[in-house]
Scaffold this motif. Structure first.
Motif, mmCIF file in Angstrom:
data_model
loop_
_atom_site.group_PDB
_atom_site.id
_atom_site.type_symbol
_atom_site.label_atom_id
_atom_site.label_comp_id
_atom_site.label_asym_id
_atom_site.label_seq_id
_atom_site.Cartn_x
_atom_site.Cartn_y
_atom_site.Cartn_z
ATOM 1 N N ALA A 277 0.816 -1.217 0.000
ATOM 2 C CA ALA A 277 0.000 0.000 0.000
ATOM 3 C C ALA A 277 0.849 1.267 0.000
ATOM 4 O O ALA A 277 0.374 2.338 -0.407
ATOM 5 N N LEU A 278 2.088 1.165 0.416
ATOM 6 C CA LEU A 278 2.975 2.316 0.424
ATOM 7 C C LEU A 278 3.207 2.861 -0.986
ATOM 8 O O LEU A 278 3.489 4.054 -1.165
ATOM 9 N N PHE A 279 3.062 1.982 -2.004
ATOM 10 C CA PHE A 279 3.302 2.384 -3.380
ATOM 11 C C PHE A 279 2.014 2.448 -4.204
ATOM 12 O O PHE A 279 2.054 2.482 -5.432
ATOM 13 N N SER A 280 0.876 2.470 -3.508
ATOM 14 C CA SER A 280 -0.412 2.549 -4.200
ATOM 15 C C SER A 280 -0.492 3.822 -5.037
ATOM 16 O O SER A 280 -0.150 4.913 -4.582
ATOM 17 N N GLY A 281 -0.941 3.679 -6.281
ATOM 18 C CA GLY A 281 -1.099 4.836 -7.159
ATOM 19 C C GLY A 281 0.172 5.282 -7.851
ATOM 20 O O GLY A 281 0.159 6.263 -8.597
ATOM 21 N N LEU A 282 1.272 4.564 -7.642
ATOM 22 C CA LEU A 282 2.546 4.897 -8.277
ATOM 23 C C LEU A 282 2.840 3.905 -9.393
ATOM 24 O O LEU A 282 2.596 2.711 -9.252
ATOM 25 N N SER A 283 3.356 4.397 -10.484
ATOM 26 C CA SER A 283 3.737 3.531 -11.595
ATOM 27 C C SER A 283 5.016 2.782 -11.240
ATOM 28 O O SER A 283 5.677 3.080 -10.233
ATOM 29 N N TYR A 284 5.368 1.819 -12.091
ATOM 30 C CA TYR A 284 6.593 1.054 -11.858
ATOM 31 C C TYR A 284 7.811 1.970 -11.850
ATOM 32 O O TYR A 284 8.685 1.854 -10.984
ATOM 33 N N PHE B 91 3.785 9.309 -2.413
ATOM 34 C CA PHE B 91 4.445 8.419 -1.459
ATOM 35 C C PHE B 91 4.191 8.888 -0.032
ATOM 36 O O PHE B 91 3.860 8.096 0.853
ATOM 37 N N ILE B 92 4.322 10.187 0.204
ATOM 38 C CA ILE B 92 4.083 10.751 1.540
ATOM 39 C C ILE B 92 2.623 10.563 1.941
ATOM 40 O O ILE B 92 2.309 10.259 3.097
ATOM 41 N N GLU B 93 1.710 10.753 0.980
ATOM 42 C CA GLU B 93 0.284 10.547 1.248
ATOM 43 C C GLU B 93 0.010 9.109 1.674
ATOM 44 O O GLU B 93 -0.724 8.856 2.632
ATOM 45 N N GLN C 202 11.718 23.363 -13.895
ATOM 46 C CA GLN C 202 10.266 23.292 -13.712
ATOM 47 C C GLN C 202 9.766 21.863 -13.878
ATOM 48 O O GLN C 202 8.936 21.391 -13.105
ATOM 49 N N GLU C 203 10.294 21.145 -14.875
ATOM 50 C CA GLU C 203 9.869 19.758 -15.113
ATOM 51 C C GLU C 203 10.344 18.857 -13.984
ATOM 52 O O GLU C 203 9.631 17.956 -13.541
ATOM 53 N N ILE C 204 11.544 19.104 -13.484
ATOM 54 C CA ILE C 204 12.052 18.326 -12.361
ATOM 55 C C ILE C 204 11.159 18.516 -11.141
ATOM 56 O O ILE C 204 10.764 17.559 -10.483
ATOM 57 N N GLY C 205 10.797 19.761 -10.850
ATOM 58 C CA GLY C 205 9.928 20.036 -9.716
ATOM 59 C C GLY C 205 8.595 19.341 -9.838
ATOM 60 O O GLY C 205 8.042 18.838 -8.863
ATOM 61 N N ARG C 206 8.029 19.279 -11.045
ATOM 62 C CA ARG C 206 6.739 18.633 -11.245
ATOM 63 C C ARG C 206 6.834 17.151 -10.953
ATOM 64 O O ARG C 206 5.961 16.568 -10.319
ATOM 65 N N HIS C 207 7.918 16.499 -11.424
ATOM 66 C CA HIS C 207 8.077 15.068 -11.182
ATOM 67 C C HIS C 207 8.301 14.778 -9.698
ATOM 68 O O HIS C 207 7.808 13.791 -9.177
ATOM 69 N N ILE C 208 9.053 15.633 -9.011
ATOM 70 C CA ILE C 208 9.264 15.443 -7.588
ATOM 71 C C ILE C 208 7.934 15.487 -6.854
ATOM 72 O O ILE C 208 7.639 14.658 -6.018
ATOM 73 N N CYS C 209 7.108 16.470 -7.190
ATOM 74 C CA CYS C 209 5.815 16.597 -6.516
ATOM 75 C C CYS C 209 4.925 15.388 -6.787
ATOM 76 O O CYS C 209 4.344 14.829 -5.872
ATOM 77 N N ASP C 210 4.808 14.986 -8.043
ATOM 78 C CA ASP C 210 3.954 13.855 -8.409
ATOM 79 C C ASP C 210 4.394 12.579 -7.710
ATOM 80 O O ASP C 210 3.569 11.817 -7.204
ATOM 81 N N CYS C 211 5.682 12.368 -7.666
ATOM 82 C CA CYS C 211 6.219 11.109 -7.153
ATOM 83 C C CYS C 211 6.227 11.082 -5.619
ATOM 84 O O CYS C 211 5.699 10.161 -5.006
ATOM 85 N N HIS C 212 6.788 12.120 -5.023
ATOM 86 C CA HIS C 212 6.996 12.103 -3.584
ATOM 87 C C HIS C 212 5.752 12.445 -2.782
ATOM 88 O O HIS C 212 5.556 11.897 -1.703
ATOM 89 N N LEU C 213 4.932 13.329 -3.282
ATOM 90 C CA LEU C 213 3.718 13.663 -2.548
ATOM 91 C C LEU C 213 2.789 12.462 -2.426
ATOM 92 O O LEU C 213 2.146 12.262 -1.392
#
Length: 255
Positions: free
Chosen positions: A9-16, A145-147, A132-143
């Motif tokens: 469940a820690l990786f729910s909603g995340l792609s491979y 995971f944190i959620e 800007q693209e790096i920041g977007r990927h960080i938010c999508d990926c890490h947020l």
């Protein structure tokens, strides 16, 4: 990375690919422990959170006389060490001991507050697309995971609160019935309003007494009285409750 971990469940909603990034960023490592080996001891600095991939572990607390007291049993898929996380380094106040051969995956939670480590999980082609693209990927990926991590911690907190409420019950009989219903509902073996049900406990009579914080002989005596009164039947770790003589309380509401 094992298939069991990918489906956690820690990786729910995340792609491979996103899961692979998180794995690198938070420095996931796998370790194996022998039966009865101490995984984390009271006084140890907690720099990582553990995920049980295989096996079972016990959280215990030693009293002033050095006697161990069972607190909770943790099984496959559960997190541990998470109650000690924070921006400041914290130290464990309990012991975690392997009840069986265990496979544990650890990750460094402090990366959550250390922004320097976040870009390490990005692919080189993403870096080339600009800040800007790096920041977007960080938010999508890490947020995400944190959620997911926050959600798992919230579930554990509700279960611990439920146990506190069980232990605050002054009568042993009500503790027993409340505990059986709590564990039954956690395993979805009973419906919320069903009054006759069967549940299998994850521990023996000694473990049950330790969970309820009572003497084993007192527990056995009360179980014997309840059996004679036709309230329940127990065989091994399996308990069948035929009726529940008190109303549903906040114990179930906290689940």
């Amino acid at each position: 990375m094992t298939q069991k971990l990918k489906e956690h469940a820690l990786f729910s909603g995340l792609s491979y690919e996103e899961t692979e990034r998180i794995w690198k960023c938070f420095h996931f490592v796998t370790r194996r422990y022998r039966r009865n080996e101490y995984i984390l001891m009271e006084g140890d600095a907690v720099r990582q959170i553990g995920i049980i991939i295989n096996g079972e572990i016990e959280m215990e607390k030693e009293d002033v006389f050095g006697e161990g007291c069972f607190l909770i049993k943790l099984q496959q898929g559960e997190l541990f060490g998470d109650m000690f996380i924070g921006q400041q380094l914290h130290y464990s106040t309990v012991n975690y001991r392997a009840l069986t051969e265990c496979e544990i995956v650890w990750f460094q939670y402090r990366t959550l507050w250390d922004g320097r480590g976040l870009t390490g999980c990005l692919f080189s082609d993403v870096r080339e697309q600009g800040a800007q693209e790096i920041g977007r990927h960080i938010c999508d990926c890490h947020l995400k995971f944190i959620e997911n991590l926050t959600g798992l911690l919230a579930v554990k907190t509700r279960r611990m609160l439920a146990k506190v409420e069980i232990l605050s019950t002054p009568f042993l009989r009500k503790r027993i019935l409340a505990c059986l219903r709590l564990l039954g509902e956690q395993r979805e073996s009973i419906l919320p309003d069903k009054r006759t049900y069967t549940v299998e406990l994850p521990f023996n009579k000694t473990g049950f007494a330790e969970f309820l914080c009572v003497n084993r002989s007192a527990l056995m005596r009360e179980l014997s009285h309840m059996k004679k009164e036709g309230l329940l039947h127990c065989e091994g770790k399996q308990y069948t409750v035929y009726q529940e003589p008190f109303q549903k309380t906040e114990i179930q509401e906290n689940l």
